[in-house]
Write an enzyme that holds these catalytic residues in place. Sequence first.
Site, short mmCIF file in Angstrom:
data_model
loop_
_atom_site.label_atom_id
_atom_site.label_comp_id
_atom_site.label_asym_id
_atom_site.label_seq_id
_atom_site.Cartn_x
_atom_site.Cartn_y
_atom_site.Cartn_z
N HIS A 105 0.84 -1.19 0.00
CA HIS A 105 0.00 0.00 0.00
C HIS A 105 0.88 1.24 0.00
CE1 HIS A 105 -3.10 -2.86 0.92
NE2 HIS A 105 -2.50 -3.18 2.04
N GLU A 122 -1.63 -0.70 8.29
CA GLU A 122 -2.58 -1.67 8.84
C GLU A 122 -1.89 -2.63 9.80
OE1 GLU A 122 -4.04 -3.38 5.22
OE2 GLU A 122 -2.36 -4.76 5.01
N HIS A 180 3.45 -7.71 1.21
CA HIS A 180 2.82 -8.64 2.14
C HIS A 180 1.67 -9.39 1.47
CE1 HIS A 180 0.36 -4.97 2.42
NE2 HIS A 180 -0.64 -5.78 2.66
N ARG A 200 -1.24 -4.40 -6.38
CA ARG A 200 -1.04 -5.85 -6.54
C ARG A 200 0.17 -6.07 -7.44
NH1 ARG A 200 -6.02 -6.88 -8.87
NH2 ARG A 200 -7.13 -6.50 -6.94
#
Length: 323
Positions: A105, A122, A180, A200
């Site tokens: 991200h 996150e 990740h 992605r």
Amino acid sequence: MNNNLYPLKFNPILKDKIWGGQKLKTILNKESDLPNIGESWEISDVEGDTSIVSNGSLKGQSLKDLLKNYKAELIGTQNYRIFKDKFPLLIKFIDAKEDLSIQLHPNDELAAKRHNSFGKTEMWYVFQADEDSNLIVGFNQKMTPEKYLEHLENKTLTKILNFDKVKTGDTYFIEVGRVHAIGAGVMVAEIQQTSDITYRVYDWDRVDDHGNERELHNDLAIDAIDFDMPDNFRVTYDKTENQSNEMVSCPYFTTSYLKVTDNLKKQNHHDSFLIYMCVDGEANITANNITETVVKGETILLPAAIKDFEIHSKGATLLEVFA
């Protein structure tokens, strides 16, 4: 305290994903006819996916309605100054029947410039994991952009990724820029900034029912990856019962582990709402003379205006979150 406010629950927003399964139905009792439920968005203010209150006198109102009507009483003075009528966090449960795509991200700066969005810092709390299941976090060796691109081109990316075997209770902090993925057989509770921006980079050569591969974002990703990040993503924390044990604290949120085996009188000393995600057992939360029950797989929001409340349980495990 505003007498209209009380512990708020919301209708979960369920997401069909190519990698999703049925555990959100079978383990967490989410109701859905979707074939592959990958995510349950518990509290969301993402555009087009706004949570709706499911309990009490405010039932049927959206999170946006609440923000407009209650402002700082809902989210806190400082949060309202920064975020205005936008809820700062997105709260999810995720079930990976298959491996998620390898992804990352962008940070706030890149996300604002490219997508008019926040970044996506996150964390994950593993609350169920099949035997030998993994999370992918970071690289297993010192990495450079050149070496990374070479493996990406040769479809050998998995050789340079770090695979961690996981079990219930394992916790990971995923900063922006860190590559990740959640592995097959893992369910997590996820706390993150309000953002749905994901780059992605590899999707295991999967195709959908029509034979199409999912879009990759490698041109955007290469500038967003932080190749110099230390391996500090595993979180250690205490599990002392009947007190909040800090797990992750960052500029966007703080999350604590709270195992409740008694009747707790609690106070909110933060200029923020409190969120409780129930990851095991069940608990009763009482505020403003209103009691709500939260069971495994449910999430509850205590508005910032509620400063005194009680939690009653004989053995619930809660994740306590504030911003």
